[in-house]
Design a protein around this motif. Structure first.
Motif, PDB file in Angstrom:
ATOM      1  N   CYS A 256       0.853  -1.178   0.000  1.00  0.00           N
ATOM      2  CA  CYS A 256       0.000   0.000   0.000  1.00  0.00           C
ATOM      3  C   CYS A 256       0.896   1.237   0.000  1.00  0.00           C
ATOM      4  O   CYS A 256       2.086   1.147   0.321  1.00  0.00           O
ATOM      5  N   SER A 257       0.326   2.355  -0.350  1.00  0.00           N
ATOM      6  CA  SER A 257       1.091   3.602  -0.338  1.00  0.00           C
ATOM      7  C   SER A 257       1.120   4.178   1.075  1.00  0.00           C
ATOM      8  O   SER A 257       0.310   3.804   1.929  1.00  0.00           O
ATOM      9  N   GLN A 258       2.009   5.102   1.329  1.00  0.00           N
ATOM     10  CA  GLN A 258       2.059   5.751   2.632  1.00  0.00           C
ATOM     11  C   GLN A 258       0.780   6.553   2.891  1.00  0.00           C
ATOM     12  O   GLN A 258       0.323   6.653   4.031  1.00  0.00           O
ATOM     13  N   GLU A 259       0.184   7.104   1.825  1.00  0.00           N
ATOM     14  CA  GLU A 259      -1.058   7.845   1.984  1.00  0.00           C
ATOM     15  C   GLU A 259      -2.190   6.903   2.413  1.00  0.00           C
ATOM     16  O   GLU A 259      -2.988   7.231   3.299  1.00  0.00           O
ATOM     17  N   GLU A 260      -2.265   5.723   1.790  1.00  0.00           N
ATOM     18  CA  GLU A 260      -3.285   4.735   2.165  1.00  0.00           C
ATOM     19  C   GLU A 260      -3.076   4.283   3.605  1.00  0.00           C
ATOM     20  O   GLU A 260      -4.042   4.088   4.354  1.00  0.00           O
ATOM     21  N   TYR A 261      -1.832   4.119   3.993  1.00  0.00           N
ATOM     22  CA  TYR A 261      -1.503   3.734   5.367  1.00  0.00           C
ATOM     23  C   TYR A 261      -1.979   4.805   6.351  1.00  0.00           C
ATOM     24  O   TYR A 261      -2.611   4.499   7.368  1.00  0.00           O
ATOM     25  N   LYS A 262      -1.711   6.071   6.039  1.00  0.00           N
ATOM     26  CA  LYS A 262      -2.099   7.171   6.921  1.00  0.00           C
ATOM     27  C   LYS A 262      -3.620   7.261   7.059  1.00  0.00           C
ATOM     28  O   LYS A 262      -4.145   7.496   8.149  1.00  0.00           O
ATOM     29  N   VAL A 263      -4.328   7.071   5.947  1.00  0.00           N
ATOM     30  CA  VAL A 263      -5.795   7.111   5.983  1.00  0.00           C
ATOM     31  C   VAL A 263      -6.320   6.007   6.907  1.00  0.00           C
ATOM     32  O   VAL A 263      -7.208   6.229   7.728  1.00  0.00           O
ATOM     33  N   PHE A 264      -5.754   4.816   6.769  1.00  0.00           N
ATOM     34  CA  PHE A 264      -6.179   3.698   7.614  1.00  0.00           C
ATOM     35  C   PHE A 264      -5.956   4.014   9.091  1.00  0.00           C
ATOM     36  O   PHE A 264      -6.855   3.824   9.924  1.00  0.00           O
ATOM     37  N   MET A 265      -4.774   4.492   9.415  1.00  0.00           N
ATOM     38  CA  MET A 265      -4.450   4.767  10.818  1.00  0.00           C
ATOM     39  C   MET A 265      -5.336   5.873  11.389  1.00  0.00           C
ATOM     40  O   MET A 265      -5.649   5.878  12.582  1.00  0.00           O
ATOM     41  N   ASN A 266      -5.773   6.787  10.549  1.00  0.00           N
ATOM     42  CA  ASN A 266      -6.685   7.853  10.992  1.00  0.00           C
ATOM     43  C   ASN A 266      -8.112   7.347  11.198  1.00  0.00           C
ATOM     44  O   ASN A 266      -8.881   7.945  11.951  1.00  0.00           O
ATOM     45  N   GLN A 267      -8.461   6.254  10.508  1.00  0.00           N
ATOM     46  CA  GLN A 267      -9.844   5.767  10.541  1.00  0.00           C
ATOM     47  C   GLN A 267     -10.081   4.589  11.479  1.00  0.00           C
ATOM     48  O   GLN A 267     -11.219   4.359  11.904  1.00  0.00           O
ATOM     49  N   VAL A 268      -9.037   3.839  11.808  1.00  0.00           N
ATOM     50  CA  VAL A 268      -9.252   2.540  12.458  1.00  0.00           C
ATOM     51  C   VAL A 268      -9.939   2.653  13.816  1.00  0.00           C
ATOM     52  O   VAL A 268     -10.832   1.841  14.131  1.00  0.00           O
ATOM     53  N   ASN A 269      -9.597   3.635  14.626  1.00  0.00           N
ATOM     54  CA  ASN A 269     -10.259   3.757  15.931  1.00  0.00           C
ATOM     55  C   ASN A 269     -11.737   4.095  15.778  1.00  0.00           C
ATOM     56  O   ASN A 269     -12.587   3.552  16.498  1.00  0.00           O
ATOM     57  N   ASP A 270     -12.051   4.985  14.832  1.00  0.00           N
ATOM     58  CA  ASP A 270     -13.459   5.326  14.587  1.00  0.00           C
ATOM     59  C   ASP A 270     -14.214   4.127  14.026  1.00  0.00           C
ATOM     60  O   ASP A 270     -15.382   3.900  14.369  1.00  0.00           O
ATOM     61  N   PHE A 271     -13.565   3.376  13.164  1.00  0.00           N
ATOM     62  CA  PHE A 271     -14.171   2.178  12.592  1.00  0.00           C
ATOM     63  C   PHE A 271     -14.541   1.183  13.701  1.00  0.00           C
ATOM     64  O   PHE A 271     -15.674   0.675  13.749  1.00  0.00           O
ATOM     65  N   GLU A 272     -13.627   0.948  14.608  1.00  0.00           N
ATOM     66  CA  GLU A 272     -13.896   0.001  15.688  1.00  0.00           C
ATOM     67  C   GLU A 272     -14.910   0.553  16.682  1.00  0.00           C
ATOM     68  O   GLU A 272     -15.654  -0.204  17.309  1.00  0.00           O
ATOM     69  N   ARG A 273     -14.952   1.863  16.815  1.00  0.00           N
ATOM     70  CA  ARG A 273     -15.974   2.481  17.672  1.00  0.00           C
ATOM     71  C   ARG A 273     -17.367   2.231  17.077  1.00  0.00           C
ATOM     72  O   ARG A 273     -18.324   1.932  17.792  1.00  0.00           O
TER      73      ARG A 273
END
Length: 264
Positions: free
Chosen positions: A146-163
């Motif tokens: 994955c790209s670094q941008e895709e990685y950053k998007v994931f890390m920004n979303q994962v806590n909200d996703f699990e919430r």
């Protein structure tokens, strides 16, 4: 440091005089009394825990609960083995084990989490993920998938996703199996030399030792970002497989408030 001397107790003699004890002792050479006794104790403990897992599953079916248990960890950390021990006595009609392949071309165009959401449990079902959406937190960036941008998007979303997952009523359990670099190398060697296991070795596995420190860097970033999320990680030392399997099942049982008095 001098090794602790093994002393055979009355309990140990009793264990070795059982069919399981003799089988455990004679199945491997050189014969090792201590390991044989420890293995029989593990099997007894595992059986008790598996009975509790059946009780938990019965409760989940009766209460229409939806449960996700995800296992993460380095290659050869024992994720699959732990899942097999957890599920082997449970009702297969009400559970699924998911180890998703690499995404299809269509899936690559979707929201990253979509392919995992498609596998979420229905009422009364438990889904075990052998690797999960956290592929994007470690495996994918380490290996350039994955790209670094895709990685950053994931890390920004994962806590909200699990919430969103937990607030919608799904119970989420997250387990990380942790092994040493030396133990991983040993397990890889065993896989390569065993014709029944050679299929497990992938190109990603081949590079895992070389990229050990990079994996560690991304793993630590994952823990750092998700420590403020709705569900904490349970990190289990997994160099000894029997210990890790028992610890993983114990954590699942402690994480889900099932009816421990339910008749099965």
């Amino acid at each position: 440091m001098k090794e602790k001397e093994f002393k055979l107790t009355e309990e140990g003699v009793e264990i070795l005089n059982t069919n399981k004890g003799l089988t455990a002792l004679l199945s491997k050479e050189p014969y090792n009394l201590e390991k044989a006794i420890r293995y029989v104790k593990y099997e007894r403990k595992l059986k008790k825990l598996q009975i509790e897992l059946i009780r938990l599953q019965s409760w989940a079916i009766n209460q229409n609960e939806r449960i996700i248990v995800l296992f993460e960890g380095r290659d050869a950390a024992g994720k699959g083995g732990a899942i097999r021990r957890a599920t082997e006595r449970m009702n297969p009609r009400h559970l699924r084990i998911m180890a998703l392949p690499k995404p299809t071309e269509d899936e690559k165009t979707q929201w990253y989490f979509q392919r995992y959401v498609n596998q979420f449990p229905k009422a009364g079902e438990i889904v075990f993920f052998d690797r999960s959406w956290y592929n994007r937190a470690v495996v994918e960036p380490v290996n350039g998938f994955c790209s670094q941008e895709e990685y950053k998007v994931f890390m920004n979303q994962v806590n909200d996703f699990e919430r969103m997952i937990t607030e919608s009523g799904i119970r989420l359990v997250k387990i990380y199996m942790s092994i040493s670099k030396r133990e991983q190398a040993k397990r890889f060697e065993d896989i390569k030399n065993n014709p029944l296991k050679q299929w497990k070795m992938t190109p990603v596995d081949e590079k895992a030792q070389e990229l050990w420190d990079v994996y560690t860097e991304y793993k630590n970033k994952m823990f750092s970002v998700t420590k403020v999320g709705p569900v904490s990680w349970k990190i289990i030392k997994a160099n000894r497989k029997t210990y890790a399997r028992v610890a993983a099942i114990n954590h699942i049982l402690k994480s889900i408030p099932y009816d421990k008095n339910l008749e099965i």
